[in-house]
Design a protein around this motif. Structure first.
Motif, PDB file in Angstrom:
ATOM      1  N   GLY A 150       0.821  -1.210   0.000  1.00 26.79           N
ATOM      2  CA  GLY A 150       0.000   0.000   0.000  1.00 26.79           C
ATOM      3  C   GLY A 150       0.856   1.260   0.000  1.00 26.79           C
ATOM      4  N   GLN A 151       1.952   1.217   0.781  1.00 25.71           N
ATOM      5  CA  GLN A 151       2.859   2.376   0.809  1.00 25.71           C
ATOM      6  C   GLN A 151       3.536   2.567  -0.549  1.00 25.71           C
ATOM      7  OE1 GLN A 151       5.207   1.079   4.187  1.00 25.71           O
ATOM      8  NE2 GLN A 151       4.311   2.637   5.512  1.00 25.71           N
ATOM      9  N   ARG A 154       1.281   4.270  -2.809  1.00 24.86           N
ATOM     10  CA  ARG A 154       1.201   5.699  -2.482  1.00 24.86           C
ATOM     11  C   ARG A 154       2.391   6.458  -3.064  1.00 24.86           C
ATOM     12  NH1 ARG A 154      -1.889   7.461   2.168  1.00 24.86           N
ATOM     13  NH2 ARG A 154      -3.427   5.864   2.595  1.00 24.86           N
ATOM     14  N   THR A 174      -5.292  -0.720  -7.400  1.00 29.51           N
ATOM     15  CA  THR A 174      -5.485  -1.392  -6.110  1.00 29.51           C
ATOM     16  C   THR A 174      -5.663  -2.900  -6.285  1.00 29.51           C
ATOM     17  OG1 THR A 174      -7.893  -1.100  -6.120  1.00 29.51           O
ATOM     18  CG2 THR A 174      -6.593   0.685  -5.171  1.00 29.51           C
ATOM     19  N   ALA A 180      -8.029  -3.151   3.010  1.00 32.68           N
ATOM     20  CA  ALA A 180      -7.763  -1.913   3.760  1.00 32.68           C
ATOM     21  C   ALA A 180      -6.795  -1.015   3.003  1.00 32.68           C
ATOM     22  CB  ALA A 180      -7.212  -2.248   5.142  1.00 32.68           C
ATOM     23  N   SER A 181      -5.728  -1.603   2.412  1.00 37.59           N
ATOM     24  CA  SER A 181      -4.759  -0.801   1.661  1.00 37.59           C
ATOM     25  C   SER A 181      -5.393  -0.231   0.405  1.00 37.59           C
ATOM     26  CB  SER A 181      -3.546  -1.642   1.267  1.00 37.59           C
ATOM     27  OG  SER A 181      -2.966  -2.231   2.396  1.00 37.59           O
ATOM     28  N   ASP A 183      -8.488   0.516  -0.027  1.00 38.45           N
ATOM     29  CA  ASP A 183      -9.338   1.605   0.406  1.00 38.45           C
ATOM     30  C   ASP A 183      -8.530   2.876   0.676  1.00 38.45           C
ATOM     31  OD1 ASP A 183     -12.303   1.668   1.139  1.00 38.45           O
ATOM     32  OD2 ASP A 183     -11.330   2.904   2.680  1.00 38.45           O
ATOM     33  N   GLY A 184      -7.366   2.695   1.313  1.00 34.15           N
ATOM     34  CA  GLY A 184      -6.514   3.843   1.625  1.00 34.15           C
ATOM     35  C   GLY A 184      -5.985   4.521   0.370  1.00 34.15           C
ATOM     36  N   ALA A 187      -8.887   6.316  -1.352  1.00 32.00           N
ATOM     37  CA  ALA A 187      -9.260   7.535  -0.616  1.00 32.00           C
ATOM     38  C   ALA A 187      -8.245   8.644  -0.869  1.00 32.00           C
ATOM     39  CB  ALA A 187      -9.380   7.237   0.872  1.00 32.00           C
ATOM     40  N   LEU A 188      -6.975   8.249  -0.979  1.00 31.90           N
ATOM     41  CA  LEU A 188      -5.924   9.222  -1.277  1.00 31.90           C
ATOM     42  C   LEU A 188      -6.158   9.864  -2.646  1.00 31.90           C
ATOM     43  CD1 LEU A 188      -3.113  10.519  -0.940  1.00 31.90           C
ATOM     44  CD2 LEU A 188      -2.167   8.417  -1.924  1.00 31.90           C
ATOM     45  N   VAL A 238      -8.481   9.995   5.475  1.00 28.15           N
ATOM     46  CA  VAL A 238      -7.266   9.330   4.975  1.00 28.15           C
ATOM     47  C   VAL A 238      -6.365   9.038   6.161  1.00 28.15           C
ATOM     48  CG1 VAL A 238      -5.148   9.615   3.652  1.00 28.15           C
ATOM     49  CG2 VAL A 238      -7.323  10.267   2.658  1.00 28.15           C
TER      50      VAL A 238
END
Ligand code: ADP
Ligand code: MG
Length: 238
Positions: A150-151, A154, A174, A180-181, A183-184, A187-188, A238
């Motif tokens: 997930g990072q 990002r 994604t 969860a990742s 979604d993050g 959302a970002l 976020v």
């Protein structure tokens, strides 16, 4: 608001002039307004990636027209297409294509370094700002292969924003992430869209995420199928 993107009768064939010539896009008409967040859905093999590659000027349509921020790209040469792409479009893919031995900061700086031919302090400052924006301030000097999936995605989003693009094309960004990742990261992107006005075109198989977009466009067998509005995503945590 003005259209960032207008496709008019876009067709694409592969293998032209060979026995396996196949048309995979059969006349796509699509307009995307500045500031819109559009989800592109559809079965595997329906032509979503082909369409995104054409919109991103990575590939040319066989026929039809593509306008990006008012510029008709049909008659542009390769150098002009490359310039328009570099200044207007950011990409996020399912696989992040980061350079694993480099830090998060170095990866985000990379498009700027390539564009200008050298690194400078202003680029590092700008990359640092983007990493803070995507919530990775603390990890800026970590090598990206030490970050979570997930990072890493990002970091890829921050890199896509490095040139200040009007339009970000995200092809299943994604798809490899846990719920969860995913979604993050979604959302970002939604927050960037809301706060910066960046337009997004997102290919996703995740219906729950697609419904949080402004509009859902379905691609079926190389044609635009149904279109419908998403529901308002509301304030984005976020
Ligand atoms: P999606 O992203 O919706 O899964 P694609 O755009 O990747 O669909 O593929 C659409 C169709 O085009 C598929 O039938 C695929 O096999 C074909 N295709 C994609 N890229 C090429 C290529 N470079 N050469 C030949 N056929 C291709
Ligand atoms: Mg695809």
């Amino acid at each position: 608001m003005a259209d960032v993107l207008v496709l008019d009768g876009v067709r694409k064939s592969y293998g032209i002039g060979t026995p396996v010539e196949t048309e995979v896009l059969h006349g796509i008409d699509l307009a995307v307004r500045a500031g819109e967040f559009v989800a592109l859905m559809g079965p595997s093999g329906s032509g979503k990636s082909t369409l995104l590659n054409i919109i991103g000027l990575l590939d040319r349509p066989t026929s039809g027209r593509l306008r990006i921020e008012g510029t008709d790209t049909t008659d542009l040469g390769d150098a002009d297409r490359t310039r328009l792409r570099g200044h207007t479009i950011g990409f996020v893919f399912q696989y992040h294509y980061l350079i694993s031995a480099f830090t998060a900061l170095e990866n985000v700086m990379m498009p700027m370094v390539v564009d200008r031919g050298r690194a400078d302090a202003e680029m590092a400052r700008r990359a640092g700002e983007l990493l803070a924006w995507v919530g990775l301030d603390r990890w800026r000097n970590n090598r990206v292969n030490h970050l979570s999936g997930g990072q890493q995605q990002r970091v890829a989003v921050a890199r896509a924003l490095a040139a200040g693009p009007a339009l970000v094309l995200a092809d299943e960004p994604t798809g490899n992430l846990d719920t969860a990742s995913a979604d993050g990261v979604f959302a970002l992107m939604r927050r960037i869209n809301r706060e910066r006005g960046t337009t997004f075109l997102l290919v996703t198989h995740n219906l729950a995420l697609a419904e949080r977009c402004d509009r859902i466009v379905e691609v079926v067998d190389g044609r635009i199928g149904s279109e419908r509005a998403g529901r308002d995503d509301g304030a984005v945590p976020v």
